[in-house]
Design an enzyme around this catalytic site. Structure first.
Site, PDB file in Angstrom:
ATOM      1  N   ARG A 123       0.815  -0.713   0.563  1.00 23.36           N
ATOM      2  CA  ARG A 123      -0.082  -0.046   0.131  1.00 23.36           C
ATOM      3  C   ARG A 123       0.721   1.573  -0.361  1.00 23.36           C
ATOM      4  NH1 ARG A 123      -3.575  -2.612   3.858  1.00 23.36           N
ATOM      5  NH2 ARG A 123      -4.173  -3.753   3.496  1.00 23.36           N
ATOM      6  N   LYS A 145       3.942  11.989 -11.158  1.00 21.62           N
ATOM      7  CA  LYS A 145       2.664  10.922 -11.705  1.00 21.62           C
ATOM      8  C   LYS A 145       3.852   9.313 -12.220  1.00 21.62           C
ATOM      9  CE  LYS A 145       0.387  14.743 -14.550  1.00 21.62           C
ATOM     10  NZ  LYS A 145       0.488  15.231 -15.475  1.00 21.62           N
ATOM     11  N   GLU A 187      11.062  18.307 -25.286  1.00 28.48           N
ATOM     12  CA  GLU A 187      10.429  18.678 -23.672  1.00 28.48           C
ATOM     13  C   GLU A 187      11.167  19.833 -23.309  1.00 28.48           C
ATOM     14  OE1 GLU A 187       7.714  18.045 -22.363  1.00 28.48           O
ATOM     15  OE2 GLU A 187       7.660  15.218 -23.324  1.00 28.48           O
ATOM     16  N   LYS A 235      10.034  23.086 -13.305  1.00 28.13           N
ATOM     17  CA  LYS A 235       9.073  21.912 -13.382  1.00 28.13           C
ATOM     18  C   LYS A 235       8.229  21.507 -12.487  1.00 28.13           C
ATOM     19  CE  LYS A 235       7.089  17.751 -14.074  1.00 28.13           C
ATOM     20  NZ  LYS A 235       6.751  16.223 -14.611  1.00 28.13           N
ATOM     21  N   GLU A 245      -2.589  18.314 -10.934  1.00 30.75           N
ATOM     22  CA  GLU A 245      -2.939  18.819 -11.587  1.00 30.75           C
ATOM     23  C   GLU A 245      -4.636  19.720 -11.937  1.00 30.75           C
ATOM     24  OE1 GLU A 245      -1.156  16.934 -15.264  1.00 30.75           O
ATOM     25  OE2 GLU A 245      -3.997  16.982 -16.442  1.00 30.75           O
ATOM     26  N   ARG A 249      -0.328  23.315 -13.665  1.00 30.50           N
ATOM     27  CA  ARG A 249       0.291  21.695 -14.105  1.00 30.50           C
ATOM     28  C   ARG A 249       0.211  21.149 -15.770  1.00 30.50           C
ATOM     29  NH1 ARG A 249       2.524  16.696 -11.072  1.00 30.50           N
ATOM     30  NH2 ARG A 249       3.721  14.890 -12.457  1.00 30.50           N
ATOM     31  N   ASN A 253       1.465  19.140 -20.073  1.00 31.20           N
ATOM     32  CA  ASN A 253       1.007  18.878 -21.261  1.00 31.20           C
ATOM     33  C   ASN A 253       0.918  19.395 -22.628  1.00 31.20           C
ATOM     34  OD1 ASN A 253       0.301  16.337 -19.984  1.00 31.20           O
ATOM     35  ND2 ASN A 253      -1.554  17.603 -19.304  1.00 31.20           N
ATOM     36  N   HIS A 256       1.363  18.064 -26.016  1.00 27.11           N
ATOM     37  CA  HIS A 256       0.504  16.353 -25.658  1.00 27.11           C
ATOM     38  C   HIS A 256      -0.448  15.633 -26.106  1.00 27.11           C
ATOM     39  CE1 HIS A 256       4.338  17.091 -23.612  1.00 27.11           C
ATOM     40  NE2 HIS A 256       4.458  15.897 -22.751  1.00 27.11           N
ATOM     41  N   HIS A 260      -0.082  11.961 -27.334  1.00 30.91           N
ATOM     42  CA  HIS A 260      -0.537  11.565 -26.982  1.00 30.91           C
ATOM     43  C   HIS A 260      -1.720  10.447 -28.005  1.00 30.91           C
ATOM     44  CE1 HIS A 260      -0.113  12.032 -22.513  1.00 30.91           C
ATOM     45  NE2 HIS A 260       1.554  11.492 -23.253  1.00 30.91           N
ATOM     46  N   HIS A 273       8.310   9.676 -28.024  1.00 32.68           N
ATOM     47  CA  HIS A 273       7.563  10.257 -27.037  1.00 32.68           C
ATOM     48  C   HIS A 273       7.768  11.548 -27.620  1.00 32.68           C
ATOM     49  CE1 HIS A 273       4.460  12.048 -24.379  1.00 32.68           C
ATOM     50  NE2 HIS A 273       5.451  12.410 -23.487  1.00 32.68           N
TER      51      HIS A 273
END
Ligand code: GLY
Length: 370
Positions: A123, A145, A187, A235, A245, A249, A253, A256, A260, A273
């Site tokens: 956990r 993330k 990036e 960042k 986010e 945040r 993206n 992106h 994606h 990517h």
């Protein structure tokens, strides 16, 4: 890099220490102890690292509390819940206890998966991110993330789980193929468009990218290091303000939504990517211009820089790929109530999250691939 570091304090109470230091991999055990990780650790690493010059230092940890690295042959195609289970099984086989911790060493896929395994195992156990690619050093390795892909799309499952420590060892970039460096630089350029403000060494990031892009792609350390440090500082500022986010945040993206979709439509196999991000940035700049948000001079300046990012993949999509890309945009995590939400630029350094209609999605896709 002359051993810079920074500490991010999240509102949730989590803290991340980021260390930038060429050669820091050799001090991993000591750095973990410095952030209070005193139990037994387990290293999850990208199997490819064991066929590079990093094999010996990594195997050298076998005689420490970190133990021999668990090497995983990961790729975007194996970024699945099944792989996370394999990693958790390996942690269990090591007898990792709740006072233990995970060290994830590799590119963005490995750090996303390893961080997710750490979030789930017992956990949740603490973890350390050691990004070994430029892309992971400037983006994926920091910010907590973690996750995996579903058949329906990229990163559709995961958890926010902040690493206790991020170690950016720029010496690790020496063995990176040039295509991977270009991928990471997409990036970097994204950050420069979002925040062209002065970097820690006093130069606007956009100017620095324009001056040093090709030298950085060639792996010249004096060109790469200030870019990495500037992106990590940017960042860090954003994720400290908005860990989950809810606001700013989402600006990270930029480019992106299209990226994606391109990755999903081509089975995560054609583009790196960063290549998909470079294409996505073109579409985003074009849409921002068409909406009158970017003036011609800013559009030309940004488009020229993005156009310098090398793309090794064939960017022509066949009819089936093209028709798969649009629904993939609509499935993007930022989509709400059937509306696709794009990060657009209302001037350089001025991102805004806005809804776009289906026609604009087509226009952005076309401009990305043109
Ligand atoms: N890669 C974008 C983020 O960490 O939010």
């Amino acid at each position: 890099m002359p051993g810079a570091e920074l500490e991010i304090a999240f509102r949730s109470g989590a803290r991340t220490r980021c260390v930038f230091e060429a050669g820091a991999l050799a001090r991993l055990d000591e750095l973990c102890a410095e952030v209070g990780l005193n139990g037994t650790g387990a290293i999850l690493c990208d199997a490819r690292l064991l066929s590079t010059q990093w094999r010996e230092p990594l195997l050298g940890y076998a005689s420490t509390r970190l133990g021999p690295p668990v090497a995983r042959p990961v790729s975007e195609a194996s970024k699945t819940l099944g792989e996370v289970e394999e990693m958790c099984d390996a942690l269990a086989a090591r007898g990792l206890q709740r006072d233990g911790f995970v060290v994830a060493i590799g590119g963005g896929v490995l750090t996303d998966l390893g961080g997710f395994a750490a979030a789930l195992y017992s956990r949740g156990v603490p973890w350390v991110s050691v990004p070994t690619t430029l892309l992971a050093q400037v983006d994926a390795g920091l910010g907590g993330k973690t996750g995996a892909n579903l058949r329906a799309g990229k990163n559709l499952i995961g958890a926010f789980h902040q690493p206790r420590l991020v170690v950016c060892d720029t010496a690790l970039l020496a063995t990176l193929p040039q295509r991977e460096r270009w991928s990471g630089l997409a990036e970097v350029v994204k950050c420069a468009l979002l925040d062209p403000a002065r970097d820690a060494r006093g130069m606007p990031l956009l100017d620095r990218c324009e001056r040093d892009l090709e030298r950085a792609a060639a792996g010249e350390v004096d060109a790469l290091e200030p870019l990495i440090e500037a992106c990590v500082r940017y960042k860090a500022r954003i994720v400290a303000e908005d860990e989950r986010e809810g606001g700013a945040r989402a600006f990270l993206n930029l480019g992106h939504t299209v990226a994606h979709a391109l990755e999903a439509a081509t089975g995560y196999a054609r583009f790196t990517h960063g290549e998909a991000v470079a294409l996505g940035l073109r579409g985003t700049l074009s849409l921002s211009r068409v909406r009158g948000m970017l003036d011609e001079a800013a559009f030309q300046r940004a488009t020229r820089l993005v156009g310098r990012l090398k793309i090794a993949a064939d960017r022509r999509l066949d009819a089936a790929e093209r028709s798969a890309a649009l629904p993939a945009m609509a499935r993007d995590k930022k989509a709400r109530a059937g509306k696709v939400r794009f990060v657009l630029l209302d001037g350089l350094g001025a991102p805004r999250l806005l809804e776009v209609d289906a026609q604009e999605c087509v226009r952005a896709l076309e401009a990305s691939l043109a």
